[in-house]
Design an enzyme around this catalytic site. Sequence first.
Site, PDB file in Angstrom:
ATOM      1  N   LYS A 180     -11.833  52.053  38.797  1.00  0.00           N
ATOM      2  CA  LYS A 180     -10.489  52.605  39.017  1.00  0.00           C
ATOM      3  C   LYS A 180      -9.878  53.090  37.700  1.00  0.00           C
ATOM      4  O   LYS A 180      -9.379  54.213  37.592  1.00  0.00           O
ATOM      5  CB  LYS A 180      -9.615  51.521  39.655  1.00  0.00           C
ATOM      6  CG  LYS A 180      -8.148  51.807  39.662  1.00  0.00           C
ATOM      7  CD  LYS A 180      -7.813  52.923  40.640  1.00  0.00           C
ATOM      8  CE  LYS A 180      -6.377  53.341  40.494  1.00  0.00           C
ATOM      9  NZ  LYS A 180      -5.885  54.122  41.586  1.00  0.00           N
ATOM     10  N   ASN A 236      -9.128  57.218  36.574  1.00  0.00           N
ATOM     11  CA  ASN A 236      -7.829  57.778  36.193  1.00  0.00           C
ATOM     12  C   ASN A 236      -7.826  58.214  34.723  1.00  0.00           C
ATOM     13  O   ASN A 236      -7.284  59.268  34.382  1.00  0.00           O
ATOM     14  CB  ASN A 236      -6.708  56.758  36.432  1.00  0.00           C
ATOM     15  CG  ASN A 236      -6.199  56.816  37.868  1.00  0.00           C
ATOM     16  OD1 ASN A 236      -6.673  57.620  38.673  1.00  0.00           O
ATOM     17  ND2 ASN A 236      -5.239  55.973  38.208  1.00  0.00           N
ATOM     18  N   LEU A 281      -8.192  71.005  36.062  1.00  0.00           N
ATOM     19  CA  LEU A 281      -8.312  71.902  34.907  1.00  0.00           C
ATOM     20  C   LEU A 281      -7.112  72.846  34.847  1.00  0.00           C
ATOM     21  O   LEU A 281      -7.160  73.843  34.151  1.00  0.00           O
ATOM     22  CB  LEU A 281      -9.615  72.716  34.988  1.00  0.00           C
ATOM     23  CG  LEU A 281     -10.892  72.042  34.495  1.00  0.00           C
ATOM     24  CD1 LEU A 281     -12.065  73.008  34.543  1.00  0.00           C
ATOM     25  CD2 LEU A 281     -10.736  71.491  33.076  1.00  0.00           C
ATOM     26  N   ASN A 282      -6.063  72.556  35.635  1.00  0.00           N
ATOM     27  CA  ASN A 282      -4.851  73.386  35.551  1.00  0.00           C
ATOM     28  C   ASN A 282      -3.994  72.885  34.401  1.00  0.00           C
ATOM     29  O   ASN A 282      -3.434  71.786  34.475  1.00  0.00           O
ATOM     30  CB  ASN A 282      -4.035  73.309  36.848  1.00  0.00           C
ATOM     31  CG  ASN A 282      -4.722  74.015  37.988  1.00  0.00           C
ATOM     32  OD1 ASN A 282      -5.402  75.024  37.777  1.00  0.00           O
ATOM     33  ND2 ASN A 282      -4.564  73.492  39.184  1.00  0.00           N
ATOM     34  N   ALA A 283      -3.890  73.703  33.354  1.00  0.00           N
ATOM     35  CA  ALA A 283      -3.049  73.295  32.216  1.00  0.00           C
ATOM     36  C   ALA A 283      -1.593  73.267  32.667  1.00  0.00           C
ATOM     37  O   ALA A 283      -1.194  74.020  33.554  1.00  0.00           O
ATOM     38  CB  ALA A 283      -3.244  74.275  31.070  1.00  0.00           C
ATOM     39  N   CYS A 293       0.815  56.501  37.773  1.00  0.00           N
ATOM     40  CA  CYS A 293      -0.535  55.942  37.561  1.00  0.00           C
ATOM     41  C   CYS A 293      -1.175  56.323  36.231  1.00  0.00           C
ATOM     42  O   CYS A 293      -1.566  55.437  35.464  1.00  0.00           O
ATOM     43  CB  CYS A 293      -1.447  56.369  38.702  1.00  0.00           C
ATOM     44  SG  CYS A 293      -0.791  55.913  40.300  1.00  0.00           S
ATOM     45  N   LYS A 305       4.847  66.091  40.174  1.00  0.00           N
ATOM     46  CA  LYS A 305       3.948  67.149  40.651  1.00  0.00           C
ATOM     47  C   LYS A 305       4.493  67.583  42.006  1.00  0.00           C
ATOM     48  O   LYS A 305       5.407  66.945  42.549  1.00  0.00           O
ATOM     49  CB  LYS A 305       2.508  66.647  40.774  1.00  0.00           C
ATOM     50  CG  LYS A 305       2.347  65.536  41.793  1.00  0.00           C
ATOM     51  CD  LYS A 305       0.892  65.190  42.030  1.00  0.00           C
ATOM     52  CE  LYS A 305       0.770  64.136  43.123  1.00  0.00           C
ATOM     53  NZ  LYS A 305      -0.584  63.815  43.479  1.00  0.00           N
TER      54      LYS A 305
HETATM   55  C1  UGA Z   1      -3.708  59.651  40.590  1.00  0.00           C
HETATM   56  C2  UGA Z   1      -5.197  59.830  40.933  1.00  0.00           C
HETATM   57  O1  UGA Z   1      -5.509  61.223  41.056  1.00  0.00           O
HETATM   58  C3  UGA Z   1      -5.539  59.113  42.244  1.00  0.00           C
HETATM   59  O2  UGA Z   1      -6.938  59.219  42.497  1.00  0.00           O
HETATM   60  C4  UGA Z   1      -5.155  57.631  42.117  1.00  0.00           C
HETATM   61  O3  UGA Z   1      -5.363  56.926  43.324  1.00  0.00           O
HETATM   62  C5  UGA Z   1      -3.673  57.529  41.759  1.00  0.00           C
HETATM   63  O4  UGA Z   1      -3.429  58.250  40.532  1.00  0.00           O
HETATM   64  C6  UGA Z   1      -3.365  56.071  41.570  1.00  0.00           C
HETATM   65  O5  UGA Z   1      -3.891  55.475  40.625  1.00  0.00           O
HETATM   66  O6  UGA Z   1      -2.699  55.478  42.437  1.00  0.00           O
HETATM   67  P1  UGA Z   1      -1.412  60.749  41.413  1.00  0.00           P
HETATM   68  O7  UGA Z   1      -0.744  59.900  40.383  1.00  0.00           O
HETATM   69  O8  UGA Z   1      -0.827  60.829  42.775  1.00  0.00           O
HETATM   70  O9  UGA Z   1      -2.948  60.294  41.618  1.00  0.00           O
HETATM   71  O10 UGA Z   1      -1.410  62.207  40.807  1.00  0.00           O
HETATM   72  P2  UGA Z   1      -2.494  63.327  40.443  1.00  0.00           P
HETATM   73  O11 UGA Z   1      -2.599  64.310  41.526  1.00  0.00           O
HETATM   74  O12 UGA Z   1      -3.744  62.723  39.956  1.00  0.00           O
HETATM   75  O13 UGA Z   1      -1.751  64.021  39.195  1.00  0.00           O
HETATM   76  C7  UGA Z   1      -1.483  63.287  38.003  1.00  0.00           C
HETATM   77  C8  UGA Z   1      -0.836  64.177  36.975  1.00  0.00           C
HETATM   78  O14 UGA Z   1      -1.743  65.175  36.516  1.00  0.00           O
HETATM   79  C9  UGA Z   1       0.385  64.936  37.488  1.00  0.00           C
HETATM   80  O15 UGA Z   1       1.383  64.922  36.493  1.00  0.00           O
HETATM   81  C10 UGA Z   1      -0.141  66.347  37.712  1.00  0.00           C
HETATM   82  O16 UGA Z   1       0.831  67.349  37.626  1.00  0.00           O
HETATM   83  C11 UGA Z   1      -1.142  66.460  36.587  1.00  0.00           C
HETATM   84  N1  UGA Z   1      -2.173  67.481  36.843  1.00  0.00           N
HETATM   85  C12 UGA Z   1      -3.112  67.298  37.800  1.00  0.00           C
HETATM   86  C13 UGA Z   1      -2.189  68.638  36.061  1.00  0.00           C
HETATM   87  O17 UGA Z   1      -1.364  68.831  35.151  1.00  0.00           O
HETATM   88  N2  UGA Z   1      -3.166  69.563  36.289  1.00  0.00           N
HETATM   89  C14 UGA Z   1      -4.121  69.397  37.232  1.00  0.00           C
HETATM   90  O18 UGA Z   1      -5.013  70.289  37.357  1.00  0.00           O
HETATM   91  C15 UGA Z   1      -4.094  68.238  38.022  1.00  0.00           C
END
Ligand code: UGA
Length: 427
Positions: free
Chosen positions: A203, A207, A249-251, A259, A316
């Site tokens: 886990k 992350n 990979l989205n900046a 999390c 997000k």
């Molecule tokens: C994250 C993990 O993706 C899940 O697998 C995990 O279960 C969860 O944490 C947890 O530990 O409970 P989450 O926090 O909902 O999920 O959010 P994500 O979709 O992973 O995004 C995390 C951050 O990365 C956000 O700030 C988002 O905007 C950013 N992000 C994500 C980007 O800037 N670019 C991307 O391409 C993707």
Amino acid sequence: MKIGVIGTGYVGLVSGVMLSTEDNSVICIDKSKDIITKLKIGECTIYENMLDHYLKSSLDNNKISFSSNYNDIKDVEALFICVGTPSSDDGSANLDYIYSSIDSSLEVVSKDCLIIIKSTVPPGSSKKFQDYIYKKGYHNKIATNPEFLREGTAIYDFQNADRIVFGIQNEQSKKILLDIYKSDVLKGTEIVFTDLTTSEMIKYVSNSFLSIKLSFINEMANLCEKIDANIHDLSKGVGLDKRIGSMFLNAGPGYGGSCFPKDTNALKFVSDKLNVKSLVLDASIESNLARYSLMAKKIEDNAGGKKIAILGMSFKAGTDDVRDSPAVEIINILSEKGYDMNCYDPASNNNFRSLNIRNTKTCKSLNEAVKDTNTIVILTEWEEFKEINLEDISKLVTNKIIIDLRNIIDRDYALKLGFEVTNIGIA
Ligand code: UGA
């Protein structure tokens, strides 16, 4: 199977509701009577697409119930612990809620009830929970089942899991877990059975790995801006390599949420404590923290004045969650610098308002937010902002300036309409 779930936050409520759609009968416990009262009548207490639909259907079919009383879990065969593990000041995970859930549960459940840790806990914790249980004179076994659901797409992720991870200590635990996750949930999903500590590591490392990927692409976006390369094409070109993969990979303005920042810090804490160097992880954490001020500076350098519109405060799109939101971090910096901000988010307005940040006004609509401002700043990638009608907007603003920190608007079209556009990773 009769299952108990302790904690009805994002992880507990989604897991409880979704497991009740299978051949399980679920009882969810939360100490908050207010939350339980709402859930009993089918009122969803978290913002999650489609969750209310499944909640109502399980309530109608008597597959799920809610209570604040631990006595109601006395005859469950398996108990999922899904309570929060917040960061302590030193970055370590605070496990107090888990210990108190275990204490209260042991008083009522049978000796055969399997206690399954779903909360994110540092490697080695579940072994300690097991020792704790034995020392108290009980014989219940601990298993783990870490969660990989994303906020906003949690139902989809539950139904389309990449993998399910179980940390077990004996064959009986394996049997119980497979019985809970029926074949229709698994649908051929790969299952990883391992020991307790490795499952906890899976886990944290998942992350942290994604966080590192994001920090790296964000830094490459900074470089693209200096050398006149394009981050969008770069991410596509790099991500098509199957060994790298196109996701995450989205900046953007930095990673956030409840999390990634918490879990990366907790993993660093564990490494530091054991004197194991974590240079890559450390750099990712540092890079992400520095990103908020870098983004605020980008806004300062390109804004048309100090009266600005902020579009998106959740961490997000698809969630109302503002915990550790990069948007909020950036707004805080701008607030200190005396910017006057009209803020709008399709889902998180209420959560944002409760943060009481100086120099911000929360607006009911996008149009209200942009009216008479001299700069539009996009911080969250909501569909509503992707579909923004630039022609209409141009009549409301005093200066035609857009700072798009999620690269979601049609840049060429905006330029054609006379907007000045600032992006991430585009010179
Ligand atoms: C994250 C993990 O993706 C899940 O697998 C995990 O279960 C969860 O944490 C947890 O530990 O409970 P989450 O926090 O909902 O999920 O959010 P994500 O979709 O992973 O995004 C995390 C951050 O990365 C956000 O700030 C988002 O905007 C950013 N992000 C994500 C980007 O800037 N670019 C991307 O391409 C993707």
